[in-house]
Motif scaffolding. Sequence first.
Motif, PDB file in Angstrom:
ATOM      1  N   ASP A 215       0.875  -1.185   0.000  1.00 53.11           N
ATOM      2  CA  ASP A 215       0.000   0.000   0.000  1.00 53.11           C
ATOM      3  C   ASP A 215       0.918   1.244   0.000  1.00 53.11           C
ATOM      4  O   ASP A 215       1.455   1.635   1.040  1.00 53.11           O
ATOM      5  CB  ASP A 215      -0.883  -0.038   1.253  1.00 53.11           C
ATOM      6  N   LEU A 218       0.151   4.196   2.369  1.00 49.78           N
ATOM      7  CA  LEU A 218       0.468   3.911   3.770  1.00 49.78           C
ATOM      8  C   LEU A 218       1.981   4.041   4.007  1.00 49.78           C
ATOM      9  O   LEU A 218       2.414   4.653   5.000  1.00 49.78           O
ATOM     10  CB  LEU A 218      -0.021   2.497   4.128  1.00 49.78           C
ATOM     11  N   ILE A 222       3.764   6.731   6.492  1.00 50.09           N
ATOM     12  CA  ILE A 222       4.631   6.315   7.608  1.00 50.09           C
ATOM     13  C   ILE A 222       6.006   6.987   7.487  1.00 50.09           C
ATOM     14  O   ILE A 222       6.564   7.463   8.482  1.00 50.09           O
ATOM     15  CB  ILE A 222       4.777   4.773   7.624  1.00 50.09           C
ATOM     16  N   ALA A 278       6.804   0.674  12.550  1.00 50.58           N
ATOM     17  CA  ALA A 278       5.457   0.912  12.009  1.00 50.58           C
ATOM     18  C   ALA A 278       5.155  -0.065  10.869  1.00 50.58           C
ATOM     19  O   ALA A 278       4.023  -0.558  10.762  1.00 50.58           O
ATOM     20  CB  ALA A 278       5.348   2.347  11.511  1.00 50.58           C
ATOM     21  N   PHE A 279       6.148  -0.371  10.036  1.00 50.79           N
ATOM     22  CA  PHE A 279       5.926  -1.341   8.948  1.00 50.79           C
ATOM     23  C   PHE A 279       5.584  -2.712   9.533  1.00 50.79           C
ATOM     24  O   PHE A 279       4.670  -3.393   9.056  1.00 50.79           O
ATOM     25  CB  PHE A 279       7.183  -1.474   8.075  1.00 50.79           C
ATOM     26  N   HIS A 281       4.341  -3.350  12.455  1.00 49.05           N
ATOM     27  CA  HIS A 281       3.043  -3.291  13.121  1.00 49.05           C
ATOM     28  C   HIS A 281       1.904  -3.496  12.116  1.00 49.05           C
ATOM     29  O   HIS A 281       0.880  -4.100  12.432  1.00 49.05           O
ATOM     30  CB  HIS A 281       2.915  -1.929  13.808  1.00 49.05           C
ATOM     31  N   ARG A 282       2.108  -3.022  10.908  1.00 48.42           N
ATOM     32  CA  ARG A 282       1.055  -3.128   9.891  1.00 48.42           C
ATOM     33  C   ARG A 282       1.297  -4.296   8.935  1.00 48.42           C
ATOM     34  O   ARG A 282       0.515  -4.478   8.000  1.00 48.42           O
ATOM     35  CB  ARG A 282       0.965  -1.822   9.102  1.00 48.42           C
ATOM     36  N   GLY A 283       2.361  -5.031   9.143  1.00 45.95           N
ATOM     37  CA  GLY A 283       2.636  -6.216   8.330  1.00 45.95           C
ATOM     38  C   GLY A 283       2.831  -5.920   6.860  1.00 45.95           C
ATOM     39  O   GLY A 283       2.309  -6.640   5.994  1.00 45.95           O
ATOM     40  N   LEU A 284       3.568  -4.877   6.550  1.00 44.17           N
ATOM     41  CA  LEU A 284       3.766  -4.519   5.136  1.00 44.17           C
ATOM     42  C   LEU A 284       4.740  -5.504   4.473  1.00 44.17           C
ATOM     43  O   LEU A 284       5.743  -5.899   5.078  1.00 44.17           O
ATOM     44  CB  LEU A 284       4.304  -3.089   5.031  1.00 44.17           C
TER      45      LEU A 284
ATOM     46  N   SER B 120       0.395   4.708  23.207  1.00 44.38           N
ATOM     47  CA  SER B 120      -0.408   4.461  22.009  1.00 44.38           C
ATOM     48  C   SER B 120      -1.850   4.946  22.185  1.00 44.38           C
ATOM     49  O   SER B 120      -2.594   5.086  21.205  1.00 44.38           O
ATOM     50  CB  SER B 120      -0.388   2.972  21.653  1.00 44.38           C
ATOM     51  N   ASP B 160       1.922   8.401  14.121  1.00 42.37           N
ATOM     52  CA  ASP B 160       0.483   8.412  14.470  1.00 42.37           C
ATOM     53  C   ASP B 160       0.194   9.225  15.731  1.00 42.37           C
ATOM     54  O   ASP B 160      -0.944   9.238  16.196  1.00 42.37           O
ATOM     55  CB  ASP B 160      -0.060   6.986  14.672  1.00 42.37           C
TER      56      ASP B 160
END
Lengths: 312, 378
Positions: A215, A218, A222, A278-279, A281-284, B120, B160
Amino acid sequence: MGRELLNVHRVLRPALITAAVVILPAVGRAETTRQRILAEVTLLKTISAVVAILLAIAGIFLIERLTSWLSEKVARRHRLLIKQSLPFLKGLILIVTVSYLLEQFLNLNQNNLLALSGTLAVALGFAFKDYVSSIIAGVVSLFEASYRVGDRVRVGEQYGEVVGYGLRSFQLLTPDDNTVTIPHNVLWTDPVSNANSGHLEAQVTTDVYFDHDVDVDLVMNILYQAAYSSQYTQLRLPVIVVMQEHLWGTQFKLRSYPIDARDEFVYRTDLLMRAKRAFAHRGLPYPRPQLSSLHHSEPQNRQAEQSGSPSS
Amino acid sequence: MGITSLDNLLTGLDAWYERKKSRLDDDSEVLLPRERSIALRQQVAARDVPAPLLSFVRDELKEAIATWLSDPDAANVMVVLSRPVEPIAPVIEATLSGGNGLFDSYHTLLPCQHRPTDPSAIPLMLTSALDEALPPVADDGEVVIQSLPNLDQCFLRCIDGWSGIERLREVMLEHRNRFWLVGCNSWAWRFLDHVSQISSYFPEARTLPALNGAELREWLAPVANDLGLNQTDASPPDHHESSGEGANDTEPDQWIQLFELSCGSYRIASELWLGGLRLDPDDEGGKVRQSRPALPDLPSLKDEDRYLLHSLLIHGTMRRSHLAFGLGLPSHRLEPRIHRLLAEGVLQDSAGELSVMPAHYPCLVKELVNSNHFTGES
């Protein structure tokens, strides 16, 4: 035997007389010229010259230490200003010292200058050609500002911060803490890549690679946030993310500036740590290992891009 | 650039001279006992917000509401900024609680003034509050104020971490039938402007005005009176003698000096004023004397300390865990630096919330500007 000698004498006599008539005035003239160029050398002059040279050496040593110490003590924004003054101050000391010595030992008028410069040109042209070339390149670089003390430059395969600026060469401190000495005359032949050109900030490029199916919005979001959230980022300067397609995946380049160019490596690490968390965490999806062999086709790919054809 | 550098140098020399002079003046005097000093700090902290600040916010609010009511396209938001060492929430709350006649009712969006423990959860705190149904507004021209007194406590500088602010921006623009009053520290506002261009969406934020010497004196007068300080006592005796002037002539100078050193901030001024209190050596009854105010020396800082302090100033007050999370550092690397700064008196810890000591703020701003950091000061 005696007659033979008499004959030789008879033959050579006119030649010797002619040589004496030609050479002796020339020797006399040379002696007169030397006396005119060289001033009278006295003990006092010799002592003062030695003292001047010692003072110059001490002055240069002190200035090097003082600028190095002071630049790390003052506020960060004044650091480069102090570092950049080093070659000018050293040059000033050299000019003053050399001028003093010339004034002490030479009678400098128009004729003498011409004679002296001709002699020097011949001597330097043969013996110290590269040395003089480096000195001239160093002076040119001072005014062109191709690299200054405190800049982060790449010359050939060497990259680092310029930490010293001498008469013949400059010193680079590499990220591995090695000091590399490079003669100034590389300026004539090699490109010098300067990352910050007298500024505190220098752009840092951080590359990340993903599968084609990632994506992209996304990832870009990030990466922007990683840059904005890093304490090292200079927020007054632009943050840009660009992407590039390869056969094996998609490459994203985050271009941003740290507050201090010295933080370049710790900054890139910080950006990567933030982004990778972050990658994860989102499973990119990262590029698939089976496509890694396509990496070898990169040079051709790059050539195609340079010639203007699409990369993918 | 040269003139600015020269000005900075002269200002620095001037401040250094004043500090040294103050130290010389104070050599013969004794600091207050710790217990008494703490009690005085609490007494000052309990003082109401200075009246000039309240009247400023009230006047600005009145004008902004009038504009909003008369012009449908006018902004329905007013943002008030303060320094990080000067809490804005009490100013907003005091303005709203005493704002009869300006509006019909008001609601506070997030009464909590501190971030939740879980980092978070910080962006979620604001988004969940915004997703709840806002109090209804009658169609009969009722003026309802929706307040958010502490915007700087609603974000964290991490990935975030400011998504809640972006949601707030959308909701504010969406709900134009109510007026929003937002308080924020100026450093946080500058940061949010860098990362999400927040100021493009709202009218120019109002910054709390600086209090002049007379206003500072008036605000601190009840505490000074309790200490038995009057105009005659307010200046050191040496100063009177050396200047050859009467007490009434020199005393106002001291308040002007306090104003200049504190940049008109009542929190910084009160710290400097308290720091200048000394026991009178000639009086055995513990009488207090006011010495010349001076900024404390900022200890030598490393780059890591500057990043830490900069982060703290952007967020106003912070827990240690939030600071570590925002800086992307493990706690064991951060703790020694925090301890050092606490020991040096640059930081203060109030119920687990770290913040910068107000007295160090003016020097710290200069230090961070010189280190190429952005600040919230104009």
